[in-house]
Design an enzyme around this catalytic site. Structure first.
Site: not given
Ligand code: LLP
Length: 421
Positions: A278, A315, A346-347, A375
């Site tokens: 992948g 990631r 908001c993290e 990904y």
């Protein structure tokens, strides 16, 4: 292979255009892929493993966008899927059922039916209950199920993050390898199962060929034992996981070293080889382009606040994954400063890079987050009411918009306010 996004006259290019032009035309954040680079990677695999009957079953989870998947399928590659959704994508992109393998620990009856009707090449079965469920579904449809067991060889692969290791006994993936001979004997006696091969996948972003060699040895032991029992197999599927370099000084998997172990062993036994790459195919062929909104100083740190973050590229936040970040327009005179590149989510875990030395950008500047083709978009989220970004594929001197940016209606599609019609 050449860098698909080289710097020319101070600007990062993509095909016959620049990332700046693309961001101006399609807005940011934006994913950009280079289809020629993807084809080059597939050719690299084909030539490393020449000499054996090979099916490259590209792992759709890495990047399943139809425009890209279509080009991958057009090279003759198949698909490794894990859901009815990915089956739908692969078929819609023009990949025939006969080149599709289906892994996953939780296949439902409906998914098994869809895949049987599509005539897939093999189910990579991950548990005994799944095997017998599949036999029942096959009986019901009157279509024998082509099967391989995904075995768990109990090999702890050295991947950068524990979430991407799948080959050790205490993971949810695969069937303990010591169970395989007895199970194959039962499968061979079941008229609804068509025994095709054996499968192993030990993890992702592996740069050392040794764990693959170890897995191959384990798998061939079973293959040889089955041959002696009169159960010949058609293929060995070695899974994916071939590591790419995210930083300039990082190692990637040397395909030739892997091929040197695999090709003679499979030829000798007249076995077909399936590989499920992948990241190796699409990782470096993609960049996330994001624009700097603001700079902020706080607690002794400099934050570069961009319009893309964990909702576009999960990631860094989820795996501590490193992605090189380059200014799209060179800033040779800028002060190099150690900064955190953070998104608008908001993290506190929302970042693209932490403690990274970068030429200090200015608001309005574009940044290219490298090696984001795998990904990246497939793990993009709508969290915080975010619209998933558009995707552009350059191909020779052409530019194709392969996915529009989501709009506000997309965001609430399928939702119902009770009491309204
Ligand atoms: N085959 C199977 C059965 C898999 O589970 C996977 C990946 C692959 C093939 C392809 O692996 P690749 O060649 O792309 O490494 N989201 C994580 C990676 C998760 C991999 C899941 N399985 C990341 O961003 O690092």
């Amino acid at each position: 292979m050449r860098d698909p996004f080289p710097r020319v006259d101070g600007l990062l290019r993509a095909g016959s255009t620049t990332l700046e032009e693309l961001a101006d035309r399609y807005g940011s954040p934006l994913y950009v892929y280079d289809a020629d680079h993807v084809r080059g990677r597939l050719e690299e695999i084909e030539s490393a493993f020449a000499g054996v009957d090979l099916l490259v079953a590209y792992s759709v989870k890495a990047n399943g966008s139809l425009g890209l998947l279509n080009r991958i399928g057009a090279t003759g590659a198949g698909a490794d899927i894990v859901s009815a959704g990915e089956l739908h994508r692969a078929l819609a992109a023009g990949i025939p059922g006969g080149r599709i393998v289906f892994a996953g620990v939780g296949k439902t009856t409906a998914e098994m039916e869809d895949a049987l009707r599509a005539g897939i090449y093999a189910f990579n079965v991950e548990s005994e209950p799944e095997l017998w469920r599949l036999a029942g579904v096959a009986e019901g449809l009157g279509i024998p199920a082509p099967v391989a067991l995904r075995v768990n060889p109990d090999i702890l692969s050295p991947t950068p993050h524990e979430y991407t290791r799948t080959g050790h006994a205490a993971s949810k993936f695969g069937i303990p390898i010591e169970r395989a001979p007895a199970l194959y004997a039962q499968m061979a006696g079941n008229p609804h199962l068509d025994v095709r091969g054996i499968d192993v996948h030990i993890g992702s972003q592996i740069v050392d060929p040794d764990p693959y060699r170890a897995a191959l040895t384990e798998v061939l032991r079973v293959v040889d034992q089955l041959a002696e029992q009169g159960i010949p197999l058609e293929f060995v599927d070695l899974g994916g996981g071939y590591g790419v370099a995210y930083g300039a000084d990082e190692r990637r998997l040397a395909l030739d070293e892997l091929a040197a172990a695999v090709v003679p062993a499979l030829r000798e036994r007249n076995l077909r080889l399936i590989l499920e790459p992948g990241r190796f195919v699409v990782g470096q062929a993609g960049v996330l382009v994001t624009r700097v909104l603001y700079l902020k100083e706080s607690g002794g740190k400099t934050f570069v606040i961009t319009d893309g973050g964990m909702t576009e590229l999960l990631r860094p936040s989820h795996y501590g994954g490193y992605h090189r970040i380059d200014p799209v327009r060179d800033r040779p005179d800028a002060e190099v400063r150690t900064v955190d590149v953070v998104g608008p989510i908001c993290e506190s875990g929302d970042f693209l890079a932490q403690d990274r030395a970068l030429p200090l950008p200015e608001p309005g500047d574009l940044l290219a987050v490298r090696t984001s083709g795998a990904y990246g978009f497939t793990m993009a989220l709508n969290y915080n009411g975010r619209l998933r970004p558009p995707e552009v594929m350059v191909e020779g001197d052409q530019v194709h918009l392969i996915r529009h940016r989501e709009n506000l209606d997309d965001l609430v599609r399928g939702e119902v306010i009770p009491g309204t019609s």
